[in-house]
Design an enzyme around this catalytic site. Sequence first.
Site, PDB file in Angstrom:
ATOM      1  CG  HIS A 189      47.379 -21.835  37.568  1.00 28.69           C
ATOM      2  ND1 HIS A 189      47.164 -22.545  36.409  1.00 28.69           N
ATOM      3  CD2 HIS A 189      48.460 -21.054  37.324  1.00 28.69           C
ATOM      4  CE1 HIS A 189      48.092 -22.220  35.521  1.00 28.69           C
ATOM      5  NE2 HIS A 189      48.881 -21.327  36.041  1.00 28.69           N
ATOM      6  CB  CYS A 289      41.743 -23.754  33.199  1.00 31.21           C
ATOM      7  SG  CYS A 289      42.222 -24.206  34.859  1.00 31.21           S
TER       8      CYS A 289
END
Length: 296
Positions: A189, A289
């Site tokens: 990511h 996150c």
Amino acid sequence: MTIIDARTPADRTSKHLSVTQHPTRTARTRHYVMCTPSHFAVEYAINPWMDPTIPVDSVRATQQWDVLRRAYLSLGHRVDVIAPVPGQPDMVFAANGGITVGGRSYGAKFRHPQREAEAQAFTDFLRAEGHDVVEPVHVNEGEGDFLALSTMILAGTGFRTSIEAHVEAAEALDRPVVSLRLVDPRFYHLDTALAVLDDGGGDAPADIAYYPGAFSPHSRRTLRDLFPDAVQVSEMDALVLGLNAVSDGLNIVLPAAAIELAETLKARGYVPVPVELGELLKSGGSVKCCTMELHA
Ligand code: ARG
């Protein structure tokens, strides 16, 4: 680039650029959304960090998550908590639930079926908060791959978010989107490979840190052109997910193991706020996150 800075903490309020060698850093109050890790576990492997044979201490995971939540509160930020959905062990990673900028939200559509059901829960939550949510046609994992600056959105592709979603997000949020290609599966990511230190929404210019090895040669060039003064982070700091950090413009909450990065941030006038999220790291996630920001 590292700037050597021998100032004392008191000097940090100084507004004189000639003395400080970097812009004055100012915190802006933020609005975050987090999800309690009540169902957190590593039950499948959808990134190289995840090994379902390694046990997770769920009590410890919850304690660590709560330290992060309290760190935000003590910095004066608002934290809303979304209820976790049973059977969704990765829902603690709230960043993936969408991206919201200026009251407009672009919903998530997860790459892997294991996380699919989270999207609706986050969309429902955002709608209940009064946000207008555009439901995506294309695969995208929210703020995992979309990082908002005041004038543009940096977008990752290569592992999770599809390139088509970059165009869709630009339309939905009405902001220019800069596409960046991720090439190292450990940094799957964008928020594992790049951190927004200052979004440029205040007096100081936009400022980022990134790990060059996570990006394709062309994307590295793009980052160098757009952010010539960015912090380039070592592989050692990147491998403890040091870039998975959350900044309010002054305070930067980051994984405690990213020691060198914390020093670099101090030298640039930021205040590092280290937190230990070792249990969540077993799933390939850390500070950012766990944090969805509703950008003003
Ligand atoms: N286990 C999760 C996954 O692989 C971790 C997500 C981390 N989130 C993030 N924003 N990087 O999807």
